[in-house]
Write an enzyme that holds these catalytic residues in place. Sequence first.
Site, PDB file in Angstrom:
ATOM      1  N   GLY A  18       0.812  -1.218   0.000  1.00  0.00           N
ATOM      2  CA  GLY A  18       0.000   0.000   0.000  1.00  0.00           C
ATOM      3  C   GLY A  18       0.842   1.264   0.000  1.00  0.00           C
ATOM      4  O   GLY A  18       2.015   1.253   0.369  1.00  0.00           O
ATOM      5  N   ARG A  22      -1.535   8.648   3.803  1.00  0.00           N
ATOM      6  CA  ARG A  22      -1.765   9.538   4.937  1.00  0.00           C
ATOM      7  C   ARG A  22      -0.489   9.864   5.721  1.00  0.00           C
ATOM      8  O   ARG A  22      -0.483  10.754   6.559  1.00  0.00           O
ATOM      9  CB  ARG A  22      -2.823   8.925   5.871  1.00  0.00           C
ATOM     10  N   GLN A  82       3.436  -6.645  -6.175  1.00  0.00           N
ATOM     11  CA  GLN A  82       2.016  -6.495  -6.546  1.00  0.00           C
ATOM     12  C   GLN A  82       1.921  -5.195  -7.364  1.00  0.00           C
ATOM     13  O   GLN A  82       1.978  -4.107  -6.801  1.00  0.00           O
ATOM     14  CB  GLN A  82       1.144  -6.400  -5.284  1.00  0.00           C
ATOM     15  N   LYS A 365      37.020  12.084  19.720  1.00  0.00           N
ATOM     16  CA  LYS A 365      36.783  11.237  18.545  1.00  0.00           C
ATOM     17  C   LYS A 365      37.989  10.348  18.362  1.00  0.00           C
ATOM     18  O   LYS A 365      39.117  10.843  18.453  1.00  0.00           O
ATOM     19  CB  LYS A 365      36.595  12.124  17.313  1.00  0.00           C
ATOM     20  N   SER A 419      47.119  23.818  30.981  1.00  0.00           N
ATOM     21  CA  SER A 419      45.887  24.374  30.428  1.00  0.00           C
ATOM     22  C   SER A 419      46.158  25.105  29.123  1.00  0.00           C
ATOM     23  O   SER A 419      47.213  25.719  28.950  1.00  0.00           O
ATOM     24  CB  SER A 419      45.273  25.373  31.418  1.00  0.00           C
TER      25      SER A 419
HETATM   26  C1  UD1 Z   1      -7.391  -3.763   6.778  1.00  0.00           C
HETATM   27  C2  UD1 Z   1      -8.527  -4.791   6.764  1.00  0.00           C
HETATM   28  C3  UD1 Z   1      -9.464  -4.501   7.922  1.00  0.00           C
HETATM   29  C4  UD1 Z   1      -8.702  -4.472   9.235  1.00  0.00           C
HETATM   30  C5  UD1 Z   1      -7.516  -3.506   9.160  1.00  0.00           C
HETATM   31  C6  UD1 Z   1      -6.642  -3.672  10.380  1.00  0.00           C
HETATM   32  C7  UD1 Z   1      -8.897  -5.419   4.443  1.00  0.00           C
HETATM   33  C8  UD1 Z   1      -9.745  -5.226   3.241  1.00  0.00           C
HETATM   34  N1  UD1 Z   1      -9.224  -4.722   5.532  1.00  0.00           N
HETATM   35  O1  UD1 Z   1      -7.948  -2.501   6.540  1.00  0.00           O
HETATM   36  O2  UD1 Z   1     -10.476  -5.510   7.984  1.00  0.00           O
HETATM   37  O3  UD1 Z   1      -9.557  -4.104  10.296  1.00  0.00           O
HETATM   38  O4  UD1 Z   1      -6.706  -3.800   8.010  1.00  0.00           O
HETATM   39  O5  UD1 Z   1      -5.598  -2.733  10.404  1.00  0.00           O
HETATM   40  O6  UD1 Z   1      -8.002  -6.227   4.415  1.00  0.00           O
HETATM   41  N2  UD1 Z   1      -2.007  -3.909   1.077  1.00  0.00           N
HETATM   42  C9  UD1 Z   1      -1.357  -4.549   0.045  1.00  0.00           C
HETATM   43  N3  UD1 Z   1      -1.940  -4.616  -1.176  1.00  0.00           N
HETATM   44  C10 UD1 Z   1      -3.170  -4.083  -1.421  1.00  0.00           C
HETATM   45  C11 UD1 Z   1      -3.825  -3.429  -0.352  1.00  0.00           C
HETATM   46  C12 UD1 Z   1      -3.221  -3.362   0.876  1.00  0.00           C
HETATM   47  O7  UD1 Z   1      -0.243  -5.049   0.219  1.00  0.00           O
HETATM   48  O8  UD1 Z   1      -3.630  -4.190  -2.551  1.00  0.00           O
HETATM   49  C13 UD1 Z   1      -1.361  -3.840   2.396  1.00  0.00           C
HETATM   50  C14 UD1 Z   1      -1.154  -2.436   2.890  1.00  0.00           C
HETATM   51  O9  UD1 Z   1       0.135  -1.965   2.509  1.00  0.00           O
HETATM   52  C15 UD1 Z   1      -1.243  -2.599   4.395  1.00  0.00           C
HETATM   53  C16 UD1 Z   1      -2.166  -3.797   4.564  1.00  0.00           C
HETATM   54  O10 UD1 Z   1      -2.206  -4.456   3.332  1.00  0.00           O
HETATM   55  O11 UD1 Z   1       0.011  -2.894   4.986  1.00  0.00           O
HETATM   56  C17 UD1 Z   1      -3.563  -3.380   4.968  1.00  0.00           C
HETATM   57  O12 UD1 Z   1      -4.053  -2.464   3.993  1.00  0.00           O
HETATM   58  P1  UD1 Z   1      -4.785  -1.126   4.443  1.00  0.00           P
HETATM   59  O13 UD1 Z   1      -5.162  -0.404   3.213  1.00  0.00           O
HETATM   60  O14 UD1 Z   1      -4.024  -0.426   5.481  1.00  0.00           O
HETATM   61  O15 UD1 Z   1      -6.120  -1.787   5.045  1.00  0.00           O
HETATM   62  P2  UD1 Z   1      -7.074  -1.179   6.122  1.00  0.00           P
HETATM   63  O16 UD1 Z   1      -8.026  -0.250   5.474  1.00  0.00           O
HETATM   64  O17 UD1 Z   1      -6.291  -0.697   7.271  1.00  0.00           O
END
Ligand code: UD1
Length: 511
Positions: A18, A22, A82, A365, A419
């Site tokens: 991801g 934010r 991915q 150092k 000194s």
């Molecule tokens: C996710 C869960 C949610 C849970 C929450 C806990 C899903 C759909 N939702 O939501 O149920 O309560 O985590 O923190 O799984 N990532 C990928 N590839 C993608 C999308 C995301 O690798 O295509 C990774 C992100 O980098 C991250 C993790 O998966 O590290 C979770 O993704 P994020 O978008 O943060 O999910 P949340 O909305 O927090």
Amino acid sequence: MNDAAEPPVVAAIVLAAGEGTRMKSATPKVLHELCGRSMLGHVIAALRAANPEQLVVVTGQGRDQVEDYLKRLDPDAVAVFQPSQDGTGHAVRLALQALDGAAGQPIEGTVLVAPGDTPLLSVETMRTLAAHRAKTKVAAVVLTAMVPSPAGYGRIVRDESGNLARIVEHADATEAERAITEINSSVYAFDAAKLRHALAELTPHNAQSEEYLPDVVRILVKGGDPVGTVVIDDWREIAGVNDRVQLAQARAHLRDRLVTNSMRDGVTVIDPATTWIDVDVVLEPDAVVLPNTMLLGRTTIASTARIGPNCSLLDTVVGVGAVVRDATCEGAWIGPQATVGPYTYLRPGTRLLRGAKAGGFVEMKNAVVGEDSKVPHLSYVGDATIGERSNIGAATIFANYDGEEKHATVVGDDVRIGSDTVLVAPVTVGDGAYTAAGSVITDDVPPGALGVARGRQHNSFGWVEEKRPGSASARSAARSATPVTASGADLSSGATTDDNGSPDEPQGDDS
Ligand code: UD1
Ligand code: CA
């Protein structure tokens, strides 16, 4: 817990593709640090505790940075790319395909999944989750928690018997579902074969048009495979970090955990709220840490040493009974009973041997200070070796740099450097030698010799009376108890005063 009778954890998958929008950062979210380790590093450490045969990290946004970091952190881990972030389910499918491909057949056993943005996940929890799946043999176990403000998380929906039925994402949830305070941590233990089948049925028909990994739960339950849960007591352990406010909250929680562990191990921490200890720091029992202190990197503090207040120690070793206060130390070795501070800067390669001192406003150092030798005040010591029981007078400078290159200075045992001496390297001051205060030492001083290298003092008698007549200075001079004439005669005692500092004047300060 993970004993030989249990089926192996065949793989652990970390989701880290991801963007982390934010965070508003050029650094990928999972590489942001807390307590000396990246978020990704913390998650990997927790997963490694369950002994997975393979560890896969799904990368996407910031791929190059994450993969470079991974090569250094955990060379055995495999990165799976991915290309577009089509959801957590899609990410796990790619990871599983890569694992099956590498094995030459579908893998079997427990597969752990964790997000890269849950840095407080503990080793114990990962082991508990893996053990729970091994014991119950269910298709999947979801780690959940009751949280005070569940907004944003996927909610745990249970049936009338209290069994897990499905997980609904916040964006897709009804008002009633949003009232549920039990949330999905996004940490799971799956049976590989069941996971593979369920992933094949995922669709992106939801509010975010993504393939949700949590939908696997509904698919498994519908197909007659119960899914278990492990409900964690302290929800903060699974708090996801999506912005820098949450990162600071996670860091404060981890700080509390690390400081608490130290105190339980016998360390006195005067002010836990202002004490920061990195994960790889070692503190022995009966060490004392005073307020406003950061112990960073691979710092180790021996028993009965006192650190602080106001210290920042990076990769520094502190020996038994040493005292370090108001100091910044990086890559330093502070021996037993040595003292440092206040307002002292010890840089890499500094070695204070037993009982040595680096006092106020002293910078060092690449310098070895021998046993019981002291550099008490206002000095710079670079590229130097100082023997035992020597004293370096206030404001001594080891001039190690000629503008092009660095040079070494050697000071022997029982030396007294006066000194305000400048030791112009390369130069050697032999055992038992002295230098006169204010000297610029450019030549070696043989053992037992006094090196004097400064202009002789000349007093122009009556200069003020002649050049500043009528001034306050002239009036004071005229009123002086020991008036001196222009010829130099001291009218009160008869002594002359144009003597240059003879060697019996005080040289330095060994307090
Ligand atoms: C996710 C869960 C949610 C849970 C929450 C806990 C899903 C759909 N939702 O939501 O149920 O309560 O985590 O923190 O799984 N990532 C990928 N590839 C993608 C999308 C995301 O690798 O295509 C990774 C992100 O980098 C991250 C993790 O998966 O590290 C979770 O993704 P994020 O978008 O943060 O999910 P949340 O909305 O927090
Ligand atoms: Ca998240």
